[in-house]
Scaffold this motif. Structure first.
Motif, short mmCIF file in Angstrom:
data_model
loop_
_atom_site.label_atom_id
_atom_site.label_comp_id
_atom_site.label_asym_id
_atom_site.label_seq_id
_atom_site.Cartn_x
_atom_site.Cartn_y
_atom_site.Cartn_z
N GLY A 182 29.45 23.43 32.04
CA GLY A 182 30.38 22.41 31.55
C GLY A 182 29.97 21.79 30.24
O GLY A 182 30.62 20.87 29.76
N ALA A 183 28.87 22.28 29.64
CA ALA A 183 28.41 21.73 28.36
C ALA A 183 28.31 22.85 27.32
O ALA A 183 27.84 23.95 27.61
N ARG A 184 28.79 22.54 26.12
CA ARG A 184 28.68 23.48 25.02
C ARG A 184 27.96 22.76 23.88
O ARG A 184 28.36 21.64 23.52
N ILE A 185 26.89 23.34 23.36
CA ILE A 185 26.18 22.69 22.26
C ILE A 185 26.94 23.03 20.98
O ILE A 185 26.87 24.17 20.48
N GLY A 186 27.67 22.05 20.45
CA GLY A 186 28.51 22.27 19.28
C GLY A 186 27.72 22.42 18.00
O GLY A 186 28.11 23.15 17.10
N ALA A 187 26.60 21.71 17.91
CA ALA A 187 25.78 21.78 16.70
C ALA A 187 24.43 21.12 16.94
O ALA A 187 24.30 20.25 17.80
N VAL A 188 23.45 21.58 16.16
CA VAL A 188 22.16 20.90 16.07
C VAL A 188 22.04 20.44 14.62
O VAL A 188 22.15 21.25 13.69
N ILE A 189 21.84 19.15 14.44
CA ILE A 189 21.79 18.57 13.09
C ILE A 189 20.44 17.90 12.88
O ILE A 189 19.95 17.19 13.77
N SER A 190 19.85 18.15 11.73
CA SER A 190 18.53 17.57 11.41
C SER A 190 18.62 16.77 10.13
O SER A 190 19.42 17.08 9.24
N ASN A 191 17.77 15.76 10.00
CA ASN A 191 17.68 15.03 8.74
C ASN A 191 16.62 15.66 7.84
O ASN A 191 16.42 15.21 6.74
N ARG A 192 15.95 16.71 8.36
CA ARG A 192 14.93 17.39 7.55
C ARG A 192 15.23 18.89 7.57
O ARG A 192 15.37 19.49 8.64
N GLU B 108 15.41 22.34 22.72
CA GLU B 108 15.23 23.68 23.28
C GLU B 108 15.37 23.65 24.81
O GLU B 108 16.03 24.52 25.39
N ALA B 109 14.80 22.64 25.43
CA ALA B 109 14.89 22.53 26.89
C ALA B 109 16.34 22.37 27.34
O ALA B 109 16.76 22.94 28.34
N ILE B 110 17.10 21.60 26.56
CA ILE B 110 18.52 21.39 26.91
C ILE B 110 19.30 22.69 26.70
O ILE B 110 20.10 23.07 27.55
N VAL B 111 19.04 23.38 25.60
CA VAL B 111 19.73 24.66 25.35
C VAL B 111 19.38 25.66 26.45
O VAL B 111 20.25 26.32 27.02
N ARG B 112 18.09 25.77 26.76
CA ARG B 112 17.64 26.75 27.77
C ARG B 112 18.18 26.42 29.16
O ARG B 112 18.28 27.30 30.01
N ALA B 113 18.50 25.16 29.39
CA ALA B 113 19.01 24.78 30.72
C ALA B 113 20.41 25.35 30.96
O ALA B 113 20.87 25.40 32.11
N ALA B 114 21.07 25.80 29.88
CA ALA B 114 22.41 26.42 30.00
C ALA B 114 23.28 25.63 30.98
O ALA B 114 23.71 26.13 32.02
N ILE B 115 23.54 24.39 30.62
CA ILE B 115 24.18 23.44 31.52
C ILE B 115 25.67 23.77 31.69
O ILE B 115 26.41 23.88 30.70
N PRO C 221 17.40 17.45 30.26
CA PRO C 221 18.48 18.32 30.76
C PRO C 221 19.17 17.73 31.99
O PRO C 221 20.38 17.88 32.15
N GLN C 222 18.43 17.02 32.83
CA GLN C 222 19.04 16.42 34.01
C GLN C 222 20.08 15.36 33.62
O GLN C 222 21.18 15.32 34.17
N ALA C 223 19.74 14.54 32.65
CA ALA C 223 20.69 13.52 32.19
C ALA C 223 21.93 14.17 31.59
O ALA C 223 23.06 13.74 31.84
N VAL C 224 21.72 15.21 30.79
CA VAL C 224 22.86 15.90 30.16
C VAL C 224 23.71 16.60 31.22
O VAL C 224 24.94 16.62 31.14
N ARG C 225 23.06 17.14 32.23
CA ARG C 225 23.77 17.77 33.36
C ARG C 225 24.70 16.75 34.04
O ARG C 225 25.85 17.03 34.33
N TRP C 226 24.17 15.56 34.28
CA TRP C 226 25.00 14.50 34.89
C TRP C 226 26.18 14.18 34.00
O TRP C 226 27.31 14.03 34.46
N PHE C 227 25.90 14.06 32.69
CA PHE C 227 26.98 13.71 31.76
C PHE C 227 28.04 14.81 31.74
O PHE C 227 29.25 14.54 31.79
N ALA C 228 27.60 16.05 31.66
CA ALA C 228 28.53 17.19 31.58
C ALA C 228 29.40 17.27 32.83
O ALA C 228 30.55 17.68 32.76
#
Ligand code: GRF
Length: 219
Positions: A25-35, A16-23, A176-183
């Protein structure tokens, strides 16, 4: 635009924090759960993010589960796979397939307290500081090159819940900071070394949050 797939197993507050950060250059393609009952799936769907469930119980062994999971992930052609409270151990083949593009967050200052019940173990050990770590995933559990860490104090009177909450607030900042760097194309794994281009790792990765001490705390 970097495509990101996020794996969850439960609450999904880091997702949720990563999605809300609206980074940018990043697009959340999917959220996958094992449950199927992971609470975070609802949040993702409500935000227009495709969701999927790959139930580990439906597979005879880890290899079959890992293969099905990788297939579901790769359908989204991700540049980055983010483990956010994903509570299954992933096999070496899976980890190698995503080398350099698989991140995890762990609620301790690794290499201290790998595994479960990190907050309880930190309290039992009497450490004065605790925290969280974002790291690239390598075949050993809760191990791998560190991207960013956040440090919090262990305060007098802390219990597992208060300490967990203090750490979680920082998880929601550093992931979100790490994902921001990656994006931004700034975060790479280069021969086992984390590089945050444009800043040295020491400058970029060291982050000490300001945590107010309670008023009744003796100085
Ligand atoms: C977090 O504390 C994370 O560090 C750990 O599991 C917890 C998941 O919480 N790996 P959430 O599902 O992101 O809310």
């Amino acid at each position: 635009m970097k495509s990101i797939v996020i794996l969850i197993s439960g609450r999904g507050s880091n997702m949720e924090a990563i999605v809300r950060a609206a980074i940018a250059g990043a697009r959340i393609g999917a959220v996958i759960s094992n449950r199927a009952d992971a609470a975070g799936l609802e949040f993702a769907a409500a935000h227009g993010i495709p969701t999927a469930v790959v139930d580990h119980k439906a597979f005879a062994g880890r290899a079959a589960f890992d293969a099905a999971l990788a297939e579901a992930i790769d359908a989204h052609r991700p540049d980055l796979v983010v483990l956010a409270g994903f509570m299954r151990v992933l096999g070496d083949d899976f980890v190698r397939h995503y080398e350099g593009r698989l991140l995890n967050i762990h609620p301790s200052l690794l290499p201290a307290f790998p595994g479960l019940h990190t907050h309880r173990r930190a309290l039992e050990a009497g450490v004065r500081v605790h925290g969280a770590t974002v790291h690239f995933v390598t075949p050993t559990l809760d191990c791998g090159p560190v991207v960013i860490q956040a440090v919090v104090p262990v305060l007098p009177g802390d219990d597992e819940a208060t300490l967990a909450a203090r750490v979680l607030a920082q998880e929601h900042r550093i992931y979100p900071q790490a994902v921001r760097w990656f994006a931004a194309g700034r975060l790479t794994l280069d021969g086992g070394q984390v590089r945050v281009h444009g800043e040295t790792v020491a400058q970029a990765g060291w982050t000490v949050p300001v945590v107010e001490a309670p008023a009744d705390r003796a100085s």
